[in-house]
Scaffold this motif. Structure first.
Motif, mmCIF file in Angstrom:
data_model
loop_
_atom_site.group_PDB
_atom_site.id
_atom_site.type_symbol
_atom_site.label_atom_id
_atom_site.label_comp_id
_atom_site.label_asym_id
_atom_site.label_seq_id
_atom_site.Cartn_x
_atom_site.Cartn_y
_atom_site.Cartn_z
ATOM 1 N N GLY A 19 -100.342 -19.053 8.407
ATOM 2 C CA GLY A 19 -99.034 -18.570 8.857
ATOM 3 C C GLY A 19 -97.880 -19.507 8.602
ATOM 4 O O GLY A 19 -96.759 -19.242 9.024
ATOM 5 N N GLY A 20 -98.120 -20.633 7.901
ATOM 6 C CA GLY A 20 -97.043 -21.582 7.651
ATOM 7 C C GLY A 20 -96.322 -21.341 6.351
ATOM 8 O O GLY A 20 -95.252 -21.886 6.114
ATOM 9 N N ASP A 21 -96.944 -20.534 5.460
ATOM 10 C CA ASP A 21 -96.251 -20.152 4.239
ATOM 11 C C ASP A 21 -96.000 -18.648 4.285
ATOM 12 O O ASP A 21 -96.514 -17.944 5.142
ATOM 13 N N ALA A 22 -95.204 -18.171 3.381
ATOM 14 C CA ALA A 22 -94.799 -16.764 3.439
ATOM 15 C C ALA A 22 -95.011 -16.093 2.093
ATOM 16 O O ALA A 22 -94.725 -16.681 1.045
ATOM 17 N N ALA A 23 -95.526 -14.863 2.136
ATOM 18 C CA ALA A 23 -95.594 -14.060 0.914
ATOM 19 C C ALA A 23 -94.188 -13.826 0.395
ATOM 20 O O ALA A 23 -93.268 -13.561 1.163
ATOM 21 N N PHE A 24 -94.003 -13.919 -0.921
ATOM 22 C CA PHE A 24 -92.667 -13.785 -1.482
ATOM 23 C C PHE A 24 -92.447 -12.405 -2.093
ATOM 24 O O PHE A 24 -91.398 -11.800 -1.914
ATOM 25 N N PHE A 25 -93.442 -11.908 -2.832
ATOM 26 C CA PHE A 25 -93.334 -10.589 -3.455
ATOM 27 C C PHE A 25 -94.398 -9.638 -2.921
ATOM 28 O O PHE A 25 -95.516 -10.053 -2.601
ATOM 29 N N THR A 26 -94.064 -8.372 -2.826
ATOM 30 C CA THR A 26 -95.027 -7.349 -2.434
ATOM 31 C C THR A 26 -95.805 -6.895 -3.673
ATOM 32 O O THR A 26 -95.519 -7.313 -4.799
ATOM 33 N N ALA A 27 -96.781 -6.021 -3.456
ATOM 34 C CA ALA A 27 -97.617 -5.552 -4.552
ATOM 35 C C ALA A 27 -96.807 -4.838 -5.633
ATOM 36 O O ALA A 27 -97.159 -4.873 -6.819
ATOM 37 N N ASN A 28 -95.691 -4.184 -5.234
ATOM 38 C CA ASN A 28 -94.887 -3.464 -6.232
ATOM 39 C C ASN A 28 -93.835 -4.346 -6.909
ATOM 40 O O ASN A 28 -93.000 -3.866 -7.673
ATOM 41 N N GLY A 29 -93.885 -5.658 -6.603
ATOM 42 C CA GLY A 29 -92.990 -6.594 -7.268
ATOM 43 C C GLY A 29 -91.660 -6.815 -6.584
ATOM 44 O O GLY A 29 -90.857 -7.633 -7.032
ATOM 45 N N GLU A 30 -91.396 -6.110 -5.492
ATOM 46 C CA GLU A 30 -90.141 -6.298 -4.759
ATOM 47 C C GLU A 30 -90.273 -7.492 -3.818
ATOM 48 O O GLU A 30 -91.327 -7.729 -3.236
ATOM 49 N N ALA A 31 -89.202 -8.233 -3.669
ATOM 50 C CA ALA A 31 -89.232 -9.398 -2.786
ATOM 51 C C ALA A 31 -89.418 -8.972 -1.337
ATOM 52 O O ALA A 31 -88.773 -8.021 -0.867
ATOM 53 N N VAL A 32 -90.298 -9.684 -0.618
ATOM 54 C CA VAL A 32 -90.542 -9.385 0.797
ATOM 55 C C VAL A 32 -89.252 -9.485 1.599
ATOM 56 O O VAL A 32 -88.978 -8.675 2.479
ATOM 57 N N VAL A 33 -88.429 -10.499 1.279
ATOM 58 C CA VAL A 33 -87.201 -10.706 2.049
ATOM 59 C C VAL A 33 -86.259 -9.508 1.942
ATOM 60 O O VAL A 33 -85.448 -9.274 2.830
ATOM 61 N N ALA A 34 -86.381 -8.750 0.851
ATOM 62 C CA ALA A 34 -85.519 -7.577 0.677
ATOM 63 C C ALA A 34 -85.910 -6.438 1.604
ATOM 64 O O ALA A 34 -85.181 -5.457 1.720
ATOM 65 N N GLN A 35 -87.044 -6.571 2.285
ATOM 66 C CA GLN A 35 -87.530 -5.501 3.151
ATOM 67 C C GLN A 35 -87.473 -5.862 4.636
ATOM 68 O O GLN A 35 -87.873 -5.070 5.480
ATOM 69 N N THR A 36 -86.981 -7.053 4.965
ATOM 70 C CA THR A 36 -87.091 -7.532 6.345
ATOM 71 C C THR A 36 -85.938 -7.115 7.246
ATOM 72 O O THR A 36 -86.145 -6.822 8.414
ATOM 73 N N GLY A 37 -84.714 -7.142 6.765
ATOM 74 C CA GLY A 37 -83.583 -6.705 7.573
ATOM 75 C C GLY A 37 -82.696 -7.825 8.071
ATOM 76 O O GLY A 37 -83.094 -8.983 8.152
ATOM 77 N N VAL A 38 -81.461 -7.451 8.420
ATOM 78 C CA VAL A 38 -80.424 -8.377 8.872
ATOM 79 C C VAL A 38 -79.731 -7.753 10.072
ATOM 80 O O VAL A 38 -79.631 -6.525 10.173
ATOM 81 N N ARG A 39 -79.239 -8.607 10.989
ATOM 82 C CA ARG A 39 -78.483 -8.111 12.146
ATOM 83 C C ARG A 39 -77.077 -8.695 12.148
ATOM 84 O O ARG A 39 -76.875 -9.878 11.873
ATOM 85 N N GLY A 40 -76.122 -7.842 12.488
ATOM 86 C CA GLY A 40 -74.765 -8.284 12.711
ATOM 87 C C GLY A 40 -74.433 -8.166 14.194
ATOM 88 O O GLY A 40 -74.791 -7.174 14.839
ATOM 89 N N PHE A 41 -73.786 -9.197 14.734
ATOM 90 C CA PHE A 41 -73.454 -9.263 16.155
ATOM 91 C C PHE A 41 -71.938 -9.262 16.331
ATOM 92 O O PHE A 41 -71.184 -9.468 15.378
ATOM 93 N N LEU A 42 -71.505 -9.061 17.554
ATOM 94 C CA LEU A 42 -70.098 -9.217 17.880
ATOM 95 C C LEU A 42 -69.659 -10.653 17.620
ATOM 96 O O LEU A 42 -70.472 -11.575 17.620
ATOM 97 N N LYS A 43 -68.368 -10.859 17.406
ATOM 98 C CA LYS A 43 -67.740 -12.170 17.208
ATOM 99 C C LYS A 43 -68.129 -12.821 15.886
ATOM 100 O O LYS A 43 -67.876 -14.014 15.676
ATOM 101 N N GLY A 44 -68.799 -12.097 14.988
ATOM 102 C CA GLY A 44 -69.111 -12.636 13.669
ATOM 103 C C GLY A 44 -70.454 -13.320 13.542
ATOM 104 O O GLY A 44 -70.773 -13.869 12.480
#
Length: 426
Positions: free
Chosen positions: A234-259
């Motif tokens: 659990g200390g390293d992270a998979a970078f690409f999925t089986a279809n070649g897309e980056a894992v980070v592109a599938q994880t998501g982002v949050r925006g909060f109040l005040k920036g």
């Protein structure tokens, strides 16, 4: 040229922003007054001044300030300037002194900035030496949240916890990883500069779109990045999925109040093995199994607190952003010691930060190159606007002002730009 509030607001649209925000020196000077001197700015961590008389010198908006601890344990943030003739009083980065003494005429000041002594005091007219006005003046507002010290030049700034809102969970999630709920900045920091606007670094912390291209050289033959955290699993992270897309592109982002903004976690397994199991047992003793499982969840990669600090939860460290000029930014990366955890957990974290976020690391050096290329590109003539439209319209309202953007949404960057617009257009 003096820009009107309406003009400044017009530089941010729903799906794009104007390049002037990054290259115009006059806009940068307005940012100092309308953003940095109006909101809460991160100063440092209380662990930098653990004992009475300790001080740590830094800058806020180009102003030299001192973080210090009084004999009663109170934390202060004061301007590093003698109340007599204006000389800088403290010339070392860190130290300890019962009295802060100016080398020019020998005036002395207590750690809270008030006058401690004036040579030949009787020669001054009565009433001239007002203790507060003649001292090292304190910033109007200073507040600590779980050891993280913030200050504001604005006496009317809203309460700190209101400003942080739901984003304060980033500080909680980092600090709670100590078995005693306490962290320390015990290892020094990496400090470096890049030739680019401060917003480029801030936006990058809400950007899950860039890693597949920008950090492609860090991926091994097995499709995983190098280890970033302790434990055999659990200390390293998979970078690409089986279809070649980056894992980070599938994880998501949050925006909060005040920036404020946060990135979802890259890690797909719970950490285990080696010293991690010993550490986890200590956490269970302190918090119980259910609470420990909750604390050690991989919720987010980082939490960025607009406009000056990033809580790097995945690297157990803190990144500080200081705007120096319209095209110059200072960065500090502080590895964190988890008080009460096995020492090797924290010393290994220093190694991981060296790999990921030092000036010559595999990750931060990629980003710095991108920032400088952006700065140079934005100076050129061409399109006046650039896009921040990824995921626009797909956000999920999670309540309390938090918007979740699936995949590599630019919702976090849009939250930053809305805060910039509202402050600059006030």
């Amino acid at each position: 040229m003096t820009y009107s509030s309406d003009y400044l607001r017009s530089l941010v649209r729903e799906d794009r922003v104007h390049r002037k925000m990054y290259v115009d020196p006059e806009i940068f000077e307005l940012e100092k007054e309308k953003i940095f001197k109006k909101v809460w700015m991160y100063v440092g961590h209380e662990s930098l001044v653990p004992d009475p008389g300790d001080y740590y010198c830094t800058t806020l908006v180009g102003q030299e300030v001192v973080l210090s601890r009084s004999p009663d344990g109170n934390i202060n943030v004061i301007f590093n300037r003698c109340g007599h003739r204006g000389a800088r009083v403290l010339n070392r980065k860190r130290g300890n002194a019962k009295v802060f003494t100016c080398m020019y005429h020998g005036w002395g000041f207590k750690p809270d900035g008030t006058l401690a002594g004036v040579p030949m005091k009787a020669d001054f007219p009565g009433g001239v030496l007002e203790e507060r006005a003649s001292g090292m003046v304190a910033l109007p507002r200073v507040k600590s949240y779980r050891g993280f010290v913030f200050a504001s030049f604005n006496a009317d700034v809203e309460p700190l916890e209101e400003y942080l809102g739901e984003a304060r969970r980033g500080i909680d999630e980092l600090t709670d990883r100590s078995p005693v709920g306490k962290i320390e900045f015990a290892f020094g920091c990496h400090r470096y500069h890049f030739d680019g606007n401060w917003k480029l670094q801030l936006e990058n912390q809400a950007d899950m779109y860039h890693p597949a291209a920008c950090h492609a050289s860090t991926v091994g033959p097995d499709g995983r990045q190098f280890q970033r955290r302790a434990g055999k699993e659990g200390g390293d992270a998979a970078f690409f999925t089986a279809n070649g897309e980056a894992v980070v592109a599938q994880t998501g982002v949050r925006g909060f109040l005040k920036g404020h903004s946060s990135e979802a976690s890259l890690f797909d397994k719970e950490q285990s093995g080696g010293v991690w199991d010993e550490y986890r047992a200590m956490m269970v003793d302190a918090y119980g199994e259910e609470r420990t499982r909750d604390i050690l969840k991989n919720r987010r990669h980082s939490m960025t607190l607009f406009p000056s600090v990033d809580i790097l939860i995945a690297q157990t460290s803190v990144r500080v952003i200081r705007a120096v000029a319209v095209d110059r930014t200072e960065i500090e990366i502080w590895p964190v010691r988890l008080v009460g955890a096995p020492d090797v957990i924290s010393t290994d974290l220093v190694k991981y930060v060296n790999i990921t976020h030092s000036a010559s690391s595999f990750i931060q050096s990629d980003d710095l190159e991108a920032f400088e290329r952006c700065q140079e590109g934005l100076k050129t003539e061409g399109a006046e606007w650039f896009l921040v439209a990824k995921g626009l319209g797909d956000e999920v309202d999670e309540g309390k002002g938090v918007l979740f953007g699936p995949r590599s949404s630019e919702v976090g960057q849009r939250a930053q730009h809305v805060a910039w617009r509202d402050l600059m257009g006030a």
